[in-house]
Write an enzyme that holds these catalytic residues in place. Sequence first.
Site, PDB file in Angstrom:
ATOM      1  N   PRO A  87       0.818  -1.223   0.000  1.00  0.00           N
ATOM      2  CA  PRO A  87       0.000   0.000   0.000  1.00  0.00           C
ATOM      3  C   PRO A  87       0.853   1.275   0.000  1.00  0.00           C
ATOM      4  O   PRO A  87       0.347   2.354  -0.281  1.00  0.00           O
ATOM      5  CB  PRO A  87      -0.838  -0.110   1.277  1.00  0.00           C
ATOM      6  CG  PRO A  87      -0.333  -1.279   2.025  1.00  0.00           C
ATOM      7  CD  PRO A  87       0.543  -2.087   1.134  1.00  0.00           C
ATOM      8  N   GLU A 114       3.007  -5.956   9.052  1.00  0.00           N
ATOM      9  CA  GLU A 114       3.134  -4.500   9.166  1.00  0.00           C
ATOM     10  C   GLU A 114       3.967  -3.909   8.046  1.00  0.00           C
ATOM     11  O   GLU A 114       3.866  -2.728   7.736  1.00  0.00           O
ATOM     12  CB  GLU A 114       3.762  -4.108  10.515  1.00  0.00           C
ATOM     13  CG  GLU A 114       2.794  -4.047  11.667  1.00  0.00           C
ATOM     14  CD  GLU A 114       1.503  -3.272  11.378  1.00  0.00           C
ATOM     15  OE1 GLU A 114       1.591  -2.063  11.096  1.00  0.00           O
ATOM     16  OE2 GLU A 114       0.424  -3.881  11.432  1.00  0.00           O
ATOM     17  N   ARG A 151      -4.190  -9.761 -19.953  1.00  0.00           N
ATOM     18  CA  ARG A 151      -5.248  -9.561 -20.948  1.00  0.00           C
ATOM     19  C   ARG A 151      -4.815  -8.632 -22.074  1.00  0.00           C
ATOM     20  O   ARG A 151      -5.442  -8.601 -23.131  1.00  0.00           O
ATOM     21  CB  ARG A 151      -6.556  -9.086 -20.295  1.00  0.00           C
ATOM     22  CG  ARG A 151      -6.506  -7.702 -19.729  1.00  0.00           C
ATOM     23  CD  ARG A 151      -7.784  -7.366 -18.973  1.00  0.00           C
ATOM     24  NE  ARG A 151      -8.912  -7.018 -19.848  1.00  0.00           N
ATOM     25  CZ  ARG A 151      -9.047  -5.862 -20.499  1.00  0.00           C
ATOM     26  NH1 ARG A 151      -8.127  -4.922 -20.381  1.00  0.00           N
ATOM     27  NH2 ARG A 151     -10.104  -5.634 -21.257  1.00  0.00           N
ATOM     28  N   ASP A 166     -11.453  -0.249 -23.904  1.00  0.00           N
ATOM     29  CA  ASP A 166     -11.504  -0.260 -22.453  1.00  0.00           C
ATOM     30  C   ASP A 166     -11.761   1.118 -21.893  1.00  0.00           C
ATOM     31  O   ASP A 166     -11.250   2.115 -22.385  1.00  0.00           O
ATOM     32  CB  ASP A 166     -10.161  -0.721 -21.862  1.00  0.00           C
ATOM     33  CG  ASP A 166     -10.021  -2.221 -21.912  1.00  0.00           C
ATOM     34  OD1 ASP A 166     -11.016  -2.898 -22.152  1.00  0.00           O
ATOM     35  OD2 ASP A 166      -8.887  -2.691 -21.705  1.00  0.00           O
TER      36      ASP A 166
HETATM   37 CL1  6GU Z   1      -0.251  -3.776  -3.306  1.00  0.00          CL
HETATM   38  N1  6GU Z   1      -0.898  -4.473  -0.855  1.00  0.00           N
HETATM   39  C1  6GU Z   1      -1.652  -4.387   0.252  1.00  0.00           C
HETATM   40  N2  6GU Z   1      -1.362  -5.146   1.297  1.00  0.00           N
HETATM   41  N3  6GU Z   1      -2.675  -3.560   0.370  1.00  0.00           N
HETATM   42  C2  6GU Z   1      -2.942  -2.817  -0.691  1.00  0.00           C
HETATM   43  C3  6GU Z   1      -2.212  -2.857  -1.867  1.00  0.00           C
HETATM   44  C4  6GU Z   1      -1.165  -3.714  -1.918  1.00  0.00           C
HETATM   45  N4  6GU Z   1      -2.735  -1.975  -2.738  1.00  0.00           N
HETATM   46  C5  6GU Z   1      -3.753  -1.417  -2.094  1.00  0.00           C
HETATM   47  N5  6GU Z   1      -3.890  -1.918  -0.877  1.00  0.00           N
END
Ligand code: 6GU
Length: 232
Positions: A87, A114, A151, A166
């Site tokens: 994230p 974490e 894809r 798309d």
């Molecule tokens: Cl790539 N990993 C995690 N754990 N949470 C996320 C993410 C990735 N992308 C958005 N939320």
Amino acid sequence: MRIDVLTLFPEMVEPVLGQSIVGRAIEEGQVEVRVVDFREYSPDKHKKVDDMPFGGGPGMVLRVEPIVRALRAIEGYETARKIILTPQGSPYTQSTARTLSGEKHLVLLCGHYEGIDERVSDYFDEEVSIGDYVLTGGEIAALALIDSTVRLLPGVLHNAASSDEDTFSAGLLEYPQYTRPRVFEGKSVPEVLLSGHHEAIRAWRELEMLKRTKARRKDLFDRHVEKRKKKG
Ligand code: 6GU
């Protein structure tokens, strides 16, 4: 294309890859996906992959050694495009998918807990996030990246027009679609779609794309308007 996925939960990834369009692309040899459980590369006898964070704080941190050892065991890893799913990464978009679909070899690392020891990033090219929410691990994100990239490989979508049309290729959301029956519980298909009048249908669809994008994705709508202004 070759894709190696480094994960602690191979059973979260493997069955999904066997399905639908990605499953067929694998069967047809357009992509080869290998899933590696990096726990197997832990240097210690208990196969520990995480530890407490230096400096304190909640949760556990993925250790650097199992990951780097697993990476080095991948044939040709040196020249692969190596991506950490976290994230904390840069936002993944359709444009990222287009770029990745031109690569020969991807290595995807799925984070968990974490976080990942920061030194791991020295062995990878970039960090990517699939959106502003937190998943328990990178596996679902890796699957989203694989699906959206595969894809786009030549010959995977047998109807070549479908990826050009798309949503995000045009920068607008797609127009509404209908199929039979013409009336369902009193709800009719828009008359214009039954008219056989190709120009009227095209114009209706364009208007619907704009209306929908303005209502749901003001950010994309404003960008589209700006682009059109510049073009004149
Ligand atoms: Cl790539 N990993 C995690 N754990 N949470 C996320 C993410 C990735 N992308 C958005 N939320």
